[in-house]
Design an enzyme around this catalytic site. Sequence first.
Site, PDB file in Angstrom:
ATOM      1  N   HIS A 195       0.824  -1.211   0.000  1.00  0.00           N
ATOM      2  CA  HIS A 195       0.000   0.000   0.000  1.00  0.00           C
ATOM      3  C   HIS A 195       0.858   1.261   0.000  1.00  0.00           C
ATOM      4  O   HIS A 195       2.064   1.207   0.229  1.00  0.00           O
ATOM      5  CB  HIS A 195      -0.980   0.005   1.185  1.00  0.00           C
ATOM      6  CG  HIS A 195      -0.303   0.055   2.512  1.00  0.00           C
ATOM      7  ND1 HIS A 195       0.218  -1.056   3.140  1.00  0.00           N
ATOM      8  CD2 HIS A 195      -0.050   1.100   3.343  1.00  0.00           C
ATOM      9  CE1 HIS A 195       0.765  -0.696   4.291  1.00  0.00           C
ATOM     10  NE2 HIS A 195       0.621   0.595   4.439  1.00  0.00           N
ATOM     11  N   ASP A 216       0.782   5.069   1.690  1.00  0.00           N
ATOM     12  CA  ASP A 216       0.119   5.791   2.790  1.00  0.00           C
ATOM     13  C   ASP A 216      -0.654   7.020   2.313  1.00  0.00           C
ATOM     14  O   ASP A 216      -1.742   7.306   2.810  1.00  0.00           O
ATOM     15  CB  ASP A 216       1.145   6.190   3.855  1.00  0.00           C
ATOM     16  CG  ASP A 216       1.671   4.969   4.611  1.00  0.00           C
ATOM     17  OD1 ASP A 216       1.090   3.878   4.460  1.00  0.00           O
ATOM     18  OD2 ASP A 216       2.664   5.125   5.346  1.00  0.00           O
ATOM     19  N   ARG A 257       5.181  -9.241  17.168  1.00  0.00           N
ATOM     20  CA  ARG A 257       5.873  -8.041  16.683  1.00  0.00           C
ATOM     21  C   ARG A 257       5.117  -6.811  17.163  1.00  0.00           C
ATOM     22  O   ARG A 257       3.923  -6.659  16.906  1.00  0.00           O
ATOM     23  CB  ARG A 257       5.894  -8.076  15.150  1.00  0.00           C
ATOM     24  CG  ARG A 257       6.493  -6.855  14.443  1.00  0.00           C
ATOM     25  CD  ARG A 257       6.107  -6.990  12.958  1.00  0.00           C
ATOM     26  NE  ARG A 257       6.788  -6.088  12.047  1.00  0.00           N
ATOM     27  CZ  ARG A 257       6.348  -4.881  11.718  1.00  0.00           C
ATOM     28  NH1 ARG A 257       5.227  -4.393  12.256  1.00  0.00           N
ATOM     29  NH2 ARG A 257       7.004  -4.148  10.829  1.00  0.00           N
TER      30      ARG A 257
END
Length: 252
Positions: free
Chosen positions: A163, A165, A231
């Site tokens: 993607h 931003d 994570r």
Amino acid sequence: DGVTEVLARHGEELQDKFIEVPCSEDYDSHKRFEGCTPRKCGRGVTDAVITREEAERIRRIAERGLSLGGSDGGASILDLHSGALSLGKHFVNLYRYFGDKIQDIFTEEDFALYRDVRQRIQQKIAQAFGISSSSMYLTKPTFFSRINNTEAKTTHDEYWHPHIDKVTYGSFDYTSLLYLSDYTEDFGGGRFVFMDAGSNKTIEPRAGRVSFFTSGSENLHRVEKVRWGTRYAITISFTCNPDHGIGDPVLM
């Protein structure tokens, strides 16, 4: 996945690494703010802005907040600004849902550390791109993420798609990530990947490492699927448009 070049290995401590890339035209379709809207584009990585100890303290804020909820799938978010917290397949407003109990979970010191870290990252980005930090505004969404290898249950859990931003969130001009856990020690997979024509450039997370970049399609990216472990990171985003600015979170 094409050729992979590692920009930052988890085992090395980087003072400052910056790579300039040509700006895309994405910024032209938005109002320009002189002295802030990117004219110099690129991506940087540093281990010299936030200490590992500070990253551990920030991670504990994330752990405490996310212990109140969590997604049924593998990706949970906590947004201290809006109060958004993953809960099952939905989101709740942390502040409304838990009310006064929030005082038992977070402290004023937590929020002061969060503000301090945000300011230092903002200054580092301004310095790297040759702009004034006072012309940048924090924007939404700015959030903690916790990712594990649980199968996705909704589209919100599918964090691994490539993607841009600026396309996803029109307000973004500069994006940063502060990593709060270590690649290969706390989790496997989950590297950050810039997808350039003909090659991928990866960043291996390390607690306290900050990566930052201009938000246009010059920095198309994705995160690898986490294969094991957990994570933690925080995404902190900036805009040049004061109309899209948000304030730092405050403890009610």
